[in-house]
Enzyme design. Structure first.
Site, PDB file in Angstrom:
ATOM      1  N   CYS A  64       0.844  -1.199   0.000  1.00 43.03           N
ATOM      2  CA  CYS A  64       0.000   0.000   0.000  1.00 43.03           C
ATOM      3  C   CYS A  64       0.877   1.247   0.000  1.00 43.03           C
ATOM      4  CB  CYS A  64      -0.923  -0.006   1.212  1.00 43.03           C
ATOM      5  SG  CYS A  64      -2.111  -1.367   1.220  1.00 43.03           S
TER       6      CYS A  64
ATOM      7  N   TYR B 179     -13.144   3.036   5.237  1.00 44.93           N
ATOM      8  CA  TYR B 179     -14.078   1.924   5.092  1.00 44.93           C
ATOM      9  C   TYR B 179     -15.421   2.328   5.682  1.00 44.93           C
ATOM     10  CZ  TYR B 179     -10.452  -1.196   3.429  1.00 44.93           C
ATOM     11  OH  TYR B 179      -9.471  -1.783   2.662  1.00 44.93           O
TER      12      TYR B 179
ATOM     13  N   SER C  10      -2.745   3.140  -1.798  1.00 47.70           N
ATOM     14  CA  SER C  10      -4.006   2.795  -1.146  1.00 47.70           C
ATOM     15  C   SER C  10      -3.869   3.110   0.332  1.00 47.70           C
ATOM     16  CB  SER C  10      -4.318   1.310  -1.355  1.00 47.70           C
ATOM     17  OG  SER C  10      -5.494   0.936  -0.662  1.00 47.70           O
TER      18      SER C  10
ATOM     19  N   SER D 207     -10.447  -4.578   7.649  1.00 45.61           N
ATOM     20  CA  SER D 207     -11.023  -5.253   6.484  1.00 45.61           C
ATOM     21  C   SER D 207      -9.914  -6.015   5.773  1.00 45.61           C
ATOM     22  CB  SER D 207     -11.659  -4.239   5.529  1.00 45.61           C
ATOM     23  OG  SER D 207     -12.796  -3.636   6.126  1.00 45.61           O
TER      24      SER D 207
ATOM     25  N   ASN E 208       1.310   4.517   9.297  1.00 49.30           N
ATOM     26  CA  ASN E 208       2.244   4.848   8.224  1.00 49.30           C
ATOM     27  C   ASN E 208       2.955   6.169   8.483  1.00 49.30           C
ATOM     28  OD1 ASN E 208      -0.383   3.733   6.049  1.00 49.30           O
ATOM     29  ND2 ASN E 208       1.332   2.497   6.791  1.00 49.30           N
TER      30      ASN E 208
END
EC number: 2.1.1.45
Length: 279
Positions: A162, A225, A183, A278, A193
């Site tokens: 990602c 999400y 992403s 998820s 991150n």
């Protein structure tokens, strides 16, 4: 309830964490709802950027408490070139468990690409070692780049990268880093991150004898999400505290750092907000 936080120009001059809060609000207000690989569904925007001056505190979010140990251990795991979760589990970190196979393997993910990128002619490239040496030998180079996105290996990865490419920049004795994240799970993943790449920048700066500059975080698909929307709204009601200070051991070997070499001083944060991953 209104989700507006601050307009972007004011956010940049107020508290740096408000850039992240503004991104949450941006997605809630302007995001496009789409289906996704996990079946959960997302609300997302495309092409955003935030930045942090690392001389003004360590950018670990304060509007919800983060598990810093997981962030540090994961980064050390990446730097080891490891792609099996055994080291993570041995250190109490479970963030990769859902993607590992029965043997704990993840395929050729970040550590493999960072430390042993396979070339077509059978050689192996250690991108991280090369990065450090090039920063020392030619700091003004525009080639201080590490990529984890290897098209030849993507299909064999448990989860394609990602946060897939980062670049370092040296000016006025300071080292800055820009990350491109294709992403971005903005509620759960992005806080990790930010702290991870900020820490990597501090570590590399220490090793090559530079002061830390900025961490710049550039997003492709930045999304929430659909089962994180209420949590994001809750976080937006909170006022950030001052960023803490990260103290790291004075080492010259990037691969010699251990968990005990890092001390976060003055971290005050609002309570953790639970949200489901998820997969």
């Amino acid at each position: 309830m209104s989700t507006a936080v601050l307009d972007a120009p004011k956010a940049a001059t107020d508290h740096p964490e408000r850039q992240y809060l503004t991104l949450l609000a941006d997605i809630l207000e302007n995001g496009v709802q789409r289906g996704d690989r996990t079946g959960t569904g997302t609300l997302g925007v495309f092409g955003r950027q935030i930045r942090f001056d690392l001389a003004k505190g360590f950018p670990v979010l304060t509007t919800k408490k983060l598990h810093l140990r997981s962030i540090i251990i994961e980064l050390l795991w990446f730097l080891k070139g490891d792609t099996n979760i055994a080291y993570l589990k041995d250190n109490g970190v479970r963030i990769w468990d859902e993607w590992a196979d029965e043997n704990g393997d993840l395929g050729p993910v970040y550590g493999k690409q960072w430390r042993s990128w396979a070339t077509p002619d059978g050689r192996v490239i250690d991108q991280i070692s090369a990065l450090v040496e090039n920063l020392k030998a030619n700091p003004n180079s525009r080639r201080h780049i590490v990529t984890a996105w290897n098209p030849a290996d993507v299909d064999d990865m448990a989860l394609p990268p990602c946060h897939c490419l980062f670049q370092f920049f040296v000016a006025d004795g300071k080292l800055s880093c820009q990350l491109y994240q294709r992403s971005a799970d903005v509620f759960l993943g992005v806080p990790f991150n930010i702290a991870s790449y900020a820490l990597l920048t501090l570590m590399v700066a220490k090793v090559v004898g530079l002061e830390p500059g900025e961490f710049v975080h550039t997003f492709g698909d930045a999304h929430l999400y659909l089962n994180h929307l209420d949590q994001a709204r809750e976080q937006l009601t909170r006022e950030p505290f001052d960023f803490p200070t990260m103290k790291i051991a004075d080492k010259r070997d990037l691969f010699g750092f251990e968990y005990e070499d890092f001390t976060l001083e003055g971290y005050q944060a609002h309570p953790h907000i639970k949200a489901e991953v998820s997969v």
